[in-house]
Design a protein around this motif. Structure first.
Motif, mmCIF file in Angstrom:
data_model
loop_
_atom_site.group_PDB
_atom_site.id
_atom_site.type_symbol
_atom_site.label_atom_id
_atom_site.label_comp_id
_atom_site.label_asym_id
_atom_site.label_seq_id
_atom_site.Cartn_x
_atom_site.Cartn_y
_atom_site.Cartn_z
ATOM 1 N N ARG A 111 23.071 18.311 -9.676
ATOM 2 C CA ARG A 111 24.142 18.095 -8.697
ATOM 3 C C ARG A 111 24.166 19.196 -7.645
ATOM 4 N NH1 ARG A 111 29.253 18.028 -12.498
ATOM 5 N NH2 ARG A 111 28.088 19.832 -13.261
ATOM 6 N N PRO B 84 22.364 21.451 -4.943
ATOM 7 C CA PRO B 84 21.184 21.683 -4.104
ATOM 8 C C PRO B 84 20.727 23.132 -4.097
ATOM 9 C CG PRO B 84 22.832 20.368 -2.928
ATOM 10 C CD PRO B 84 23.487 20.849 -4.188
ATOM 11 N N GLU C 248 17.542 24.522 -6.141
ATOM 12 C CA GLU C 248 16.166 24.089 -5.910
ATOM 13 C C GLU C 248 15.178 25.243 -5.943
ATOM 14 O OE1 GLU C 248 13.352 21.474 -2.868
ATOM 15 O OE2 GLU C 248 15.513 21.628 -2.480
ATOM 16 N N LEU D 182 15.631 16.739 -7.216
ATOM 17 C CA LEU D 182 16.368 15.541 -6.857
ATOM 18 C C LEU D 182 17.864 15.819 -7.002
ATOM 19 C CD1 LEU D 182 16.316 12.506 -6.130
ATOM 20 C CD2 LEU D 182 16.001 12.024 -8.582
ATOM 21 N N VAL D 183 18.597 15.683 -5.907
ATOM 22 C CA VAL D 183 20.046 15.929 -5.933
ATOM 23 C C VAL D 183 20.739 14.637 -6.366
ATOM 24 C CG1 VAL D 183 22.066 16.616 -4.589
ATOM 25 C CG2 VAL D 183 19.826 17.663 -4.122
ATOM 26 N N SER D 184 21.393 14.690 -7.524
ATOM 27 C CA SER D 184 21.919 13.461 -8.117
ATOM 28 C C SER D 184 23.083 12.864 -7.331
ATOM 29 C CB SER D 184 22.334 13.712 -9.572
ATOM 30 O OG SER D 184 23.284 14.755 -9.646
ATOM 31 N N SER D 185 23.713 13.668 -6.476
ATOM 32 C CA SER D 185 24.817 13.144 -5.655
ATOM 33 C C SER D 185 24.326 12.507 -4.358
ATOM 34 C CB SER D 185 25.812 14.261 -5.334
ATOM 35 O OG SER D 185 25.149 15.324 -4.660
ATOM 36 N N ASP D 186 23.033 12.605 -4.085
ATOM 37 C CA ASP D 186 22.440 12.025 -2.878
ATOM 38 C C ASP D 186 21.996 10.598 -3.208
ATOM 39 O OD1 ASP D 186 20.752 11.225 -0.796
ATOM 40 O OD2 ASP D 186 19.963 13.248 -0.467
ATOM 41 N N THR D 187 22.838 9.617 -2.849
ATOM 42 C CA THR D 187 22.571 8.235 -3.270
ATOM 43 C C THR D 187 21.269 7.687 -2.688
ATOM 44 O OG1 THR D 187 24.016 7.490 -1.478
ATOM 45 C CG2 THR D 187 24.992 7.677 -3.658
ATOM 46 N N ALA D 188 20.954 8.090 -1.471
ATOM 47 C CA ALA D 188 19.709 7.600 -0.862
ATOM 48 C C ALA D 188 18.496 8.157 -1.594
ATOM 49 C CB ALA D 188 19.664 7.986 0.622
ATOM 50 N N ALA D 189 18.545 9.453 -1.925
ATOM 51 C CA ALA D 189 17.424 10.071 -2.636
ATOM 52 C C ALA D 189 17.283 9.490 -4.037
ATOM 53 C CB ALA D 189 17.620 11.582 -2.706
#
Length: 351
Positions: free
Chosen positions: A206, A208, A211, A223-230
């Motif tokens: 969660r 960033p 990283e 992978l940022v779990s709050s980034d819905t597109a990613a």
């Protein structure tokens, strides 16, 4: 054998100095002076009776590195002076199918924990590695590769094997795509070990800001779990995800990340989890699994693997009297990434 350690006398009491007797050596026992002991989240849970089964006084500690001081008459694998290690188990039935398979952690009669478990012979409660000495049956003693730094070996005995075991179970190697959720004591070892096996490793977090640290530990991706597109773009991208988060949390976002026949393996959370949807599981033949530590053979295997690959945990060395402060910091995730107690800081018991 008279010794001294640190014990919790109740769920609310801080750990404090505690004198006690280790058992006399049986024929198949190894006695050791403890040099270093890792601090595991399970130690804190046990001291505070979070799981409801602690027997007091409780001496935690199951990531133990020491030096052999005496051996029983029937011991053949070790000699006085050897550097050895002991993990989460000190005994099992030794005759069931799981013990014969080298999976003593799944002993049909129940494995004997290094602490807070009844001794199989005397019935006395086992007391762990926050102490100066230990007595363990030979079959549960491990050999430490000579090239590994002793002060940093201890976390391999729990955090190391707990993440190594699912990597081996699901045949991780070159070309495998491994995700790691959580970057604490367990997670940072999962990254190092999976990378050492040649896998493509991605940390799922969660935060960033983690990283840089993830890549320093050996991760190839983040992978940022709050980034819905990613997250959507990463669908079907993993063969195995190791979830090391120790608290109740939602696993639904991770299931679509698995490829067909992929596995999400839980190694951190003991207890309940929120409801999850079965749709990604049914549509992709995905599975949710769990795993606990590893057997003695696998624990020796991870020690030897780390010796060959020169893999060691990231540790902060503390003095024994700093343990209560370390517990407070561990609750706040304020450790990078594992505390290890230097037992030279623990005074010898009076003669």
């Amino acid at each position: 054998m008279k010794t001294i350690g640190y014990a919790a006398e109740s769920p609310t009491a801080p750990l404090a100095p505690f004198s006690f007797e280790r058992r006399d050596l049986r024929a198949n026992d190894v006695a050791m002076e403890i040099l270093y002991c890792g601090v595991c989240h399970s130690d804190l849970h046990t001291a505070r009776n979070d799981w409801g089964w602690t027997v007091y006084p409780a001496v935690p500690g199951h990531e133990i590195v020491g030096r052999v001081t005496e051996i029983g008459s029937g011991v053949t694998k070790y000699k006085v002076g050897d550097h050895v290690a002991v993990g989460c188990m000190v005994d099992s039935c030794q005759h069931c199918d799981q013990c014969h398979a080298g999976e003593e952690q799944y002993c049909r009669e129940g494995m004997t924990g290094t602490y807070n478990a009844p001794d199989r012979i005397s019935g006395e409660n086992t007391l762990g590695g926050y102490a100066k000495h230990l007595v363990v049956r030979e079959e549960f003693v491990l050999r430490v590769p000579s090239n590994l730094h002793l002060a940093r070996v201890a976390p391999l005995l729990c955090a190391g094997v707990t993440t190594y075991s699912p990597l081996r179970t699901w045949n991780v190697g070159p070309g495998s795509r491994v995700g790691v959720v959580g970057m604490g004591g367990l997670g940072h070892m999962a990254i190092k070990l999976a990378a050492g096996m040649g896998a493509h490793v991605t940390v799922i977090s969660r935060s960033p800001g983690k990283e840089h640290d993830a890549r320093e530990l050996g991760a190839d991706g983040f992978l940022v779990s709050s980034d819905t597109a990613a997250m959507a773009a990463a669908a079907n991208g993993f063969d195995l995800i190791i979830d090391t988060v120790p608290v109740k949390h939602d696993i639904n976002p991770y299931l679509p990340l698995l490829d067909i026949d992929g596995t999400l393996c839980l190694v951190g959370q003991v207890g309940g989890m929120p409801e999850f949807t079965t749709v990604p599981m049914i549509l992709g033949r995905r599975r949710i699994a769990g795993s606990v530590i590893g057997g003695i053979r696998e624990t020796q295997e991870v020690l030897d693997f780390c010796g060959r690959m020169n893999i060691l945990p990231e540790c902060e060395i503390i003095r024994m009297e700093e343990i209560n402060h370390a517990f407070e910091r561990m609750e706040k995730s304020d450790v990078r990434y594992r505390f290890v107690i230097d037992m030279a800081s623990l005074k010898q018991p009076a003669a």
